[in-house]
Structure formats: C-alpha cells, structure tokens
Design a protein around this motif. Structure first.
Motif: not given
Ligand SMILES: Nc1ncnc2c1ncn2[C@@H]1O[C@H](COP(=O)(O)OP(=O)(O)O)[C@@H](O)[C@H]1O
Ligand SMILES: [Mg+2]
Lengths: 285, 125
Positions: A240-254
């Motif tokens: 699940v690590g990379l799905s979290v990376v992706e979600a946090v990045a997009s939540a910050h507009g990244g």
C-alpha cells in the motif's frame, strides 16, 4: 537508460471496494489467513456506518497494543530504568524496530481507510520538506546501516509548503523505506530536496537497487499491487506504500514520477509552486 | 502549584495505565489511576489533580464526556485535560477540543512525549 512513467492520473483510481474489506484482507494476508480474505472478498460490506465502526475497531485494536509495545520498550531502554547489558539493549531495539514497522503499516492502512470513506482531511500548516527529509532519514538510518546501504540527504531549499506534516513524512518515509528495502547491500539511497526552475518543489528519492520493470511501473501505484521482483523474491510488504505516496501528493496538488532501470530507481514527488509558502522562509530560515 | 504535581490518568487498558504511571512517576509526578470515566470523574472531584490524561473509549463515561463534566464543574474546570486516543479520524481531535481538552495525543505514543505534553499543560495553566 531510464524509462519514465507519469502516475498522476492514476490517483485514487479503482477505489471502489469497501474499506473494511481492504483492511481485513490485508490483515488476513499478513497473518497468512487466506481463507478469511477470500471469504470477505465475496461479501463486501457497503454501508458507511459499518465502515466507520470497523475502522474504529481496527484502529483501537492495533493502536492500543502498539502503544504498549512501543511504550514498554522505551521505558526499558531509558537510562534511569538502568542496567540493560548490550545484548538485552539490542533485543529491546529489535522490538522497537519491529514496532515501528507495524506502526507504519497501521498508519498506511488508516489512510487507505480514510481515503475510502472520504474521511481524509489533510491539515494545511507550514511544513518544511527539508525538515521532513531529515526526519525521515533519521528514522531509516539504522535499518539502512544494518543492511549496509548508504543513506544521504541533500537539501538545496528549505522547501516550505502548506500541508499536513504527518502525512508528508509518511509519504517520504514510504519512498525511503522502499528504496532501502529494494537496494542490495553495498548500494546507496539518496534524498534530495530542491526547487526546480519552474518554482515547484521536488523531493527526489534515488536508489541503486533492483529497479522496476516497465510493465510494473503504473500498476505498483495501486493499492495492494506489488512488483514482480517483490513477489518472486518474497520481499515483505503489504503493497500500500506507493498508493499512499500518490494520494498524499495529489492531496497537496502534486504528482509522482518514477524513472527506473536495472541499475536503480528514482521517485520524484513534485509539489506545485502554488502550494509554496514564501513568507515562512524568512521566519524560520 | 504544589512541589509534586499530581496527574490523574484514566485508561481501561491496565498496561497503558502502567506505562504512563511508570513514566510520570520516574519524572517526579504523583499519579492517581482510574480505569473508567466515572471513576476518573469521582477521583478528579475528590483529589483535584493538576492535570488529567484520559483515554477516549472507556466504560461508563468516555473521555469526551469526562472532559465535558470536568469543564462544566467550577471545582474542576481549571484542570487541563489531555486526551490520549486510539482513534485516528480527524474529527476525533476536533471532538476532543470541543469537549474542552487542551491537548490530544494519538496512540501509539512515546511515553517521553506524553510526559512533555503534561509538562507543557502544567506550564500553560
Ligand atoms: N525503490 C524501489 N525499487 C524497486 N521496486 C520498488 C521500489 N519502490 C517500490 N517498488 C515496487 O513497487 C511495489 C509497491 O510498493 P509499495 O506500494 O510501497 O508496497 P510494498 O513496499 O509493501 O511492496 C513494491 O512491491 C515493489 O515491487
Ligand atoms: Mg513499501
């Protein structure tokens, strides 16, 4: 030669499965109880109420015992607690490392659950990505050293943004733990924080590890998906690590970018200039 | 403030109570223990501790109700309450502050960090 894949569009794709199912099947898969997970997969609960109840129970049932393990280990190691010989101290440190590993999984699954129920509400506080990188490096230093993997941090900008400090640490930590995990002894991992010419901030995690096959590079950002190398070599992890990376990045507009070759991988999280907090630079240089 | 500050700790998990007690006693605090919200409320009224540290999900009275009850009683409304919780949703922190808590610590926690929060709560009084 580096192949490049953009994963921004993948953000949260396929988040259609009820969240208790996710957590319970992950837990079941950990415990090796595959029959539990396949039974649950056939009857996925849907109601939000039920989701919230189960989310609460999972939290409680993991976080309380983890507190006992982490807290007891800390008290045992405390100098005023006194008198641990080297061997016992190392055993306590092993408990602490295992607890941290479990804690990471709990935090990742909690976030996956929040994304599922729409309960993810990231804070918007001033955060220095440089400081985040330093802290995450600290968390991973012992594991990297034990494995014989070099770990360096290079900060070219304090990189202040407005965001959720705990989630941003979790994001960078997932990239760094992956990099250490997939890099054989003798290799190295580097974290670089910088401002790109367009004014965006970037956190780059590069390793000299096993690399990621081109056909895996999109897939691994989906939750529970793991690369063929990880599966074939039984490298541990819930996926699940990379799905979290992706979600946090997009939540910050990244967004997240990955380049990889058989000589190593490079993950870059880019956070847009719009999110950059300029004023704060003066207050805390 | 007396020389030895008193902390009332409420949690229905005995191991958590022990850990928090060990840490705080080693750091020179006096600790009063309660294993549910109602007992915590009674002990708080009786002993007037300097700080309360409370779990959320406990029998009889939960941590939010405890914080509210302490705040609404003039005899205890000055006591800072720190909520220690195994819940991870963002609303839980908001609920703790609405109930009158001054601080919110998520489990798993470091005993040293909790001690620092207790000290900070004492200084802010
Ligand atoms: N730095 C890396 N080097 C090689 N493979 C990686 C790296 N980071 C991630 N991967 C691949 O992506 C997959 C998914 O990563 P992740 O979501 O963090 O789950 P996990 O680490 O639990 O397997 C991994 O199983 C692995 O195959
Ligand atoms: Mg991982």
């Amino acid at each position: 030669m580096f192949y490049s894949v953009e994963s921004g569009m993948l953000a949260l794709a396929g988040l259609s499965v009820a969240w208790p199912w996710i957590v319970l099947s992950a837990v079941a898969a950990f415990a090796g109880g595959m029959w539990v997970s396949s039974r649950l997969a056939r009857r996925r609960p849907r109601q939000d109420d039920l989701d919230a109840t189960i989310a609460g129970r999972i939290d409680h049932e993991f976080r309380t015992p983890l507190s006992v393990i982490i807290g007891s280990a800390e008290l045992l190691c405390d100098d005023t607690g006194g008198g641990l010989d080297d061997e016992r101290r190392r055993l306590v440190e092993a408990i602490q490392r295992a607890a941290r590993r479990l804690h990471r999984v709990v935090e990742d699954l909690t976030l996956v659950g929040q994304l599922q129920t729409g309960g993810f509400a990231p804070k918007r506080e001033p955060v220095s990505l440089a400081q985040v990188a330093d802290e995450v490096a600290e968390w991973n230093r012992v594991d990297a050293a034990t494995k014989g993997v070099g770990l360096t941090v290079e900060v070219r900008d304090p990189a202040w943004i407005r965001g959720d400090p705990a989630r941003l640490r979790q994001m960078v930590d997932n990239l760094v733990t992956n990099a250490v995990k997939f890099t054989p002894p003798g290799g190295s991992v580097s974290i670089v924080v910088r401002r790109d010419p367009g004014g965006s901030l970037e956190v780059e995690v590069t390793d000299t590890g096993v690399g990621i096959r081109p056909e895996d590079r999109h897939r691994i950002f989906r939750r529970f998906e793991r690369g063929s190398h990880a599966v074939a070599n039984h490298v541990p992890g819930p996926g699940v690590g990379l799905s979290v990376v992706e979600a946090v990045a997009s939540a910050h507009g990244g967004r997240v970018r990955v380049d990889s070759s058989p000589a190593g991988s490079r993950f870059v999280v880019q956070l847009p200039a719009a999110a950059v907090e300029n004023q704060v630079d003066e207050v805390h240089p | 403030m007396s020389d030895t500050p008193t902390v009332l700790v409420a949690d229905d998990d005995r191991d958590i109570l022990d850990i928090v007690t060990f840490r705080l006693e080693r750091s020179g605090f006096k600790v009063i223990r309660a294993s549910d919200g109602r007992e915590a409320h009674e002990l708080a009224v009786k002993h007037r501790p300097d700080v309360v540290v409370t779990d959320v999900m406990m029998p009889h009275m939960d941590g939010y109700e405890l914080a509210k009850a302490l705040r609404s009683d003039p005899a205890t409304s000055h006591i800072p309450v720190i909520v220690l919780t195994a819940l991870s949703q963002e609303e839980d922190a908001a609920r703790a502050f609405e109930s009158g808590a001054v601080d919110f610590v998520r489990k798993p926690f470091s005993p040293l960090e909790l001690k620092a929060r207790v000290q900070a709560a004492l200084q802010r009084r």
